[in-house]
Motif scaffolding. Structure first.
Motif, PDB file in Angstrom:
ATOM      1  N   TYR A 124      35.884 -21.599 -10.455  1.00 33.13           N
ATOM      2  CA  TYR A 124      34.767 -20.686 -10.212  1.00 33.13           C
ATOM      3  C   TYR A 124      33.863 -20.700 -11.440  1.00 33.13           C
ATOM      4  O   TYR A 124      34.350 -20.645 -12.575  1.00 33.13           O
ATOM      5  CB  TYR A 124      35.263 -19.257  -9.982  1.00 33.13           C
ATOM      6  CG  TYR A 124      35.945 -19.050  -8.656  1.00 33.13           C
ATOM      7  CD1 TYR A 124      35.269 -18.454  -7.593  1.00 33.13           C
ATOM      8  CD2 TYR A 124      37.268 -19.434  -8.449  1.00 33.13           C
ATOM      9  CE1 TYR A 124      35.898 -18.258  -6.372  1.00 33.13           C
ATOM     10  CE2 TYR A 124      37.898 -19.246  -7.239  1.00 33.13           C
ATOM     11  CZ  TYR A 124      37.209 -18.656  -6.205  1.00 33.13           C
ATOM     12  OH  TYR A 124      37.831 -18.458  -4.999  1.00 33.13           O
ATOM     13  N   SER A 135      26.607 -14.016  -9.748  1.00 32.23           N
ATOM     14  CA  SER A 135      26.291 -15.127  -8.855  1.00 32.23           C
ATOM     15  C   SER A 135      27.072 -16.327  -9.375  1.00 32.23           C
ATOM     16  O   SER A 135      27.723 -16.257 -10.413  1.00 32.23           O
ATOM     17  CB  SER A 135      24.784 -15.407  -8.844  1.00 32.23           C
ATOM     18  OG  SER A 135      24.350 -15.767 -10.140  1.00 32.23           O
ATOM     19  N   ASP A 153      29.192 -20.275  -8.232  1.00 31.32           N
ATOM     20  CA  ASP A 153      29.730 -21.142  -7.188  1.00 31.32           C
ATOM     21  C   ASP A 153      31.234 -21.273  -7.347  1.00 31.32           C
ATOM     22  O   ASP A 153      31.790 -20.963  -8.404  1.00 31.32           O
ATOM     23  CB  ASP A 153      29.057 -22.514  -7.202  1.00 31.32           C
ATOM     24  CG  ASP A 153      29.255 -23.272  -8.500  1.00 31.32           C
ATOM     25  OD1 ASP A 153      30.413 -23.604  -8.839  1.00 31.32           O
ATOM     26  OD2 ASP A 153      28.263 -23.549  -9.187  1.00 31.32           O
ATOM     27  N   LYS A 205      34.549 -23.979  -6.263  1.00 33.12           N
ATOM     28  CA  LYS A 205      34.956 -25.292  -5.784  1.00 33.12           C
ATOM     29  C   LYS A 205      36.466 -25.239  -5.593  1.00 33.12           C
ATOM     30  O   LYS A 205      37.197 -24.929  -6.527  1.00 33.12           O
ATOM     31  CB  LYS A 205      34.586 -26.342  -6.826  1.00 33.12           C
ATOM     32  CG  LYS A 205      34.781 -27.758  -6.397  1.00 33.12           C
ATOM     33  CD  LYS A 205      34.320 -28.671  -7.533  1.00 33.12           C
ATOM     34  CE  LYS A 205      34.055 -30.055  -7.065  1.00 33.12           C
ATOM     35  NZ  LYS A 205      33.570 -30.912  -8.163  1.00 33.12           N
ATOM     36  N   LYS A 226      32.812 -26.565  -1.579  1.00 34.21           N
ATOM     37  CA  LYS A 226      32.070 -25.946  -2.669  1.00 34.21           C
ATOM     38  C   LYS A 226      31.055 -25.021  -2.024  1.00 34.21           C
ATOM     39  O   LYS A 226      30.383 -25.404  -1.066  1.00 34.21           O
ATOM     40  CB  LYS A 226      31.373 -26.989  -3.540  1.00 34.21           C
ATOM     41  CG  LYS A 226      30.657 -26.371  -4.733  1.00 34.21           C
ATOM     42  CD  LYS A 226      30.073 -27.437  -5.648  1.00 34.21           C
ATOM     43  CE  LYS A 226      29.416 -26.795  -6.852  1.00 34.21           C
ATOM     44  NZ  LYS A 226      28.816 -27.805  -7.740  1.00 34.21           N
ATOM     45  N   TYR A 227      30.967 -23.785  -2.551  1.00 36.22           N
ATOM     46  CA  TYR A 227      30.023 -22.832  -1.983  1.00 36.22           C
ATOM     47  C   TYR A 227      29.409 -21.933  -3.047  1.00 36.22           C
ATOM     48  O   TYR A 227      29.954 -21.766  -4.130  1.00 36.22           O
ATOM     49  CB  TYR A 227      30.690 -21.985  -0.894  1.00 36.22           C
ATOM     50  CG  TYR A 227      31.861 -21.139  -1.355  1.00 36.22           C
ATOM     51  CD1 TYR A 227      31.669 -19.853  -1.850  1.00 36.22           C
ATOM     52  CD2 TYR A 227      33.164 -21.621  -1.260  1.00 36.22           C
ATOM     53  CE1 TYR A 227      32.752 -19.075  -2.255  1.00 36.22           C
ATOM     54  CE2 TYR A 227      34.243 -20.844  -1.669  1.00 36.22           C
ATOM     55  CZ  TYR A 227      34.026 -19.572  -2.155  1.00 36.22           C
ATOM     56  OH  TYR A 227      35.092 -18.807  -2.561  1.00 36.22           O
ATOM     57  N   LYS A 228      28.248 -21.400  -2.725  1.00 34.57           N
ATOM     58  CA  LYS A 228      27.566 -20.422  -3.571  1.00 34.57           C
ATOM     59  C   LYS A 228      28.162 -19.054  -3.291  1.00 34.57           C
ATOM     60  O   LYS A 228      28.645 -18.780  -2.183  1.00 34.57           O
ATOM     61  CB  LYS A 228      26.064 -20.396  -3.278  1.00 34.57           C
ATOM     62  CG  LYS A 228      25.355 -21.682  -3.607  1.00 34.57           C
ATOM     63  CD  LYS A 228      25.272 -21.875  -5.088  1.00 34.57           C
ATOM     64  CE  LYS A 228      24.453 -23.099  -5.440  1.00 34.57           C
ATOM     65  NZ  LYS A 228      24.517 -23.401  -6.853  1.00 34.57           N
ATOM     66  N   GLY A 288      31.210 -15.442  -0.359  1.00 30.12           N
ATOM     67  CA  GLY A 288      30.587 -16.745  -0.245  1.00 30.12           C
ATOM     68  C   GLY A 288      29.322 -16.618   0.575  1.00 30.12           C
ATOM     69  O   GLY A 288      29.297 -15.912   1.583  1.00 30.12           O
ATOM     70  N   GLU A 343      27.897 -25.732   0.005  1.00 32.39           N
ATOM     71  CA  GLU A 343      27.196 -26.926  -0.461  1.00 32.39           C
ATOM     72  C   GLU A 343      27.797 -28.125   0.256  1.00 32.39           C
ATOM     73  O   GLU A 343      27.105 -29.069   0.597  1.00 32.39           O
ATOM     74  CB  GLU A 343      27.294 -27.073  -1.971  1.00 32.39           C
ATOM     75  CG  GLU A 343      26.472 -26.028  -2.696  1.00 32.39           C
ATOM     76  CD  GLU A 343      26.362 -26.299  -4.177  1.00 32.39           C
ATOM     77  OE1 GLU A 343      26.553 -27.461  -4.618  1.00 32.39           O
ATOM     78  OE2 GLU A 343      26.074 -25.346  -4.908  1.00 32.39           O
TER      79      GLU A 343
END
Length: 142
Positions: free
Chosen positions: A45, A55, A57, A59, A70-72, A86, A90
């Motif tokens: 993270y 904020s 991302d 993985k 992988k996400y924001k 989440g 990505e």
């Protein structure tokens, strides 16, 4: 010296805000995420914190090292607990879902830790309701 109720309220409010901002999770964190009916995943993270807002991302990789998703993410820190969800993939493989996560911040032997769980809810944009797993992270120093 006497303190009226308004002054006392302001002092307590300011003190509470200062105490909440002591948790700064900015940086890289690694560890594991439990997935029901599957193997744990390796997690990385990257958090950016501005005041109480976060904020960044996430993985997650399978134990064999292949990328899985992988996400924001976005959220906030409240009373020493990190809350985030989440927001956008990505990339992903398999049946990955965006979860809501709550992690408690603490120090263990001078090592910052985040421990808690991810979960789904009744919103169609997250993981299924009732699905959850443990998250254990340590801050990468240096």
């Amino acid at each position: 010296m006497t303190i009226n109720k308004t002054t006392l309220f302001l002092l307590l409010t300011i003190g509470s805000a200062v105490a909440q901002t002591k948790v700064d999770i900015t940086g890289r964190w690694t560890g594991t995420v439990q997935i029901p009916l599957a193997q744990d995943m390796l997690a990385e993270y990257n958090f950016i914190q501005s005041g109480l807002i976060i904020s960044g991302d996430a993985k997650l990789k399978s134990l064999n090292g292949r990328d899985s998703m992988k996400y924001k993410l976005s959220g906030a820190v409240k009373n020493g607990v990190v809350h985030f969800k989440g927001t956008k993939f990505e990339y992903k493989t398999g049946s990955a879902c965006l979860s809501q996560t709550e992690l408690k911040y603490f120090n263990e032997n001078d090592q910052p830790k985040l421990v808690g769980k991810w979960k789904g809810d009744l919103k169609l944009s997250t993981c299924a309701p009732g699905v959850s797993g443990k998250v254990e992270l340590g801050k990468v120093i240096g």
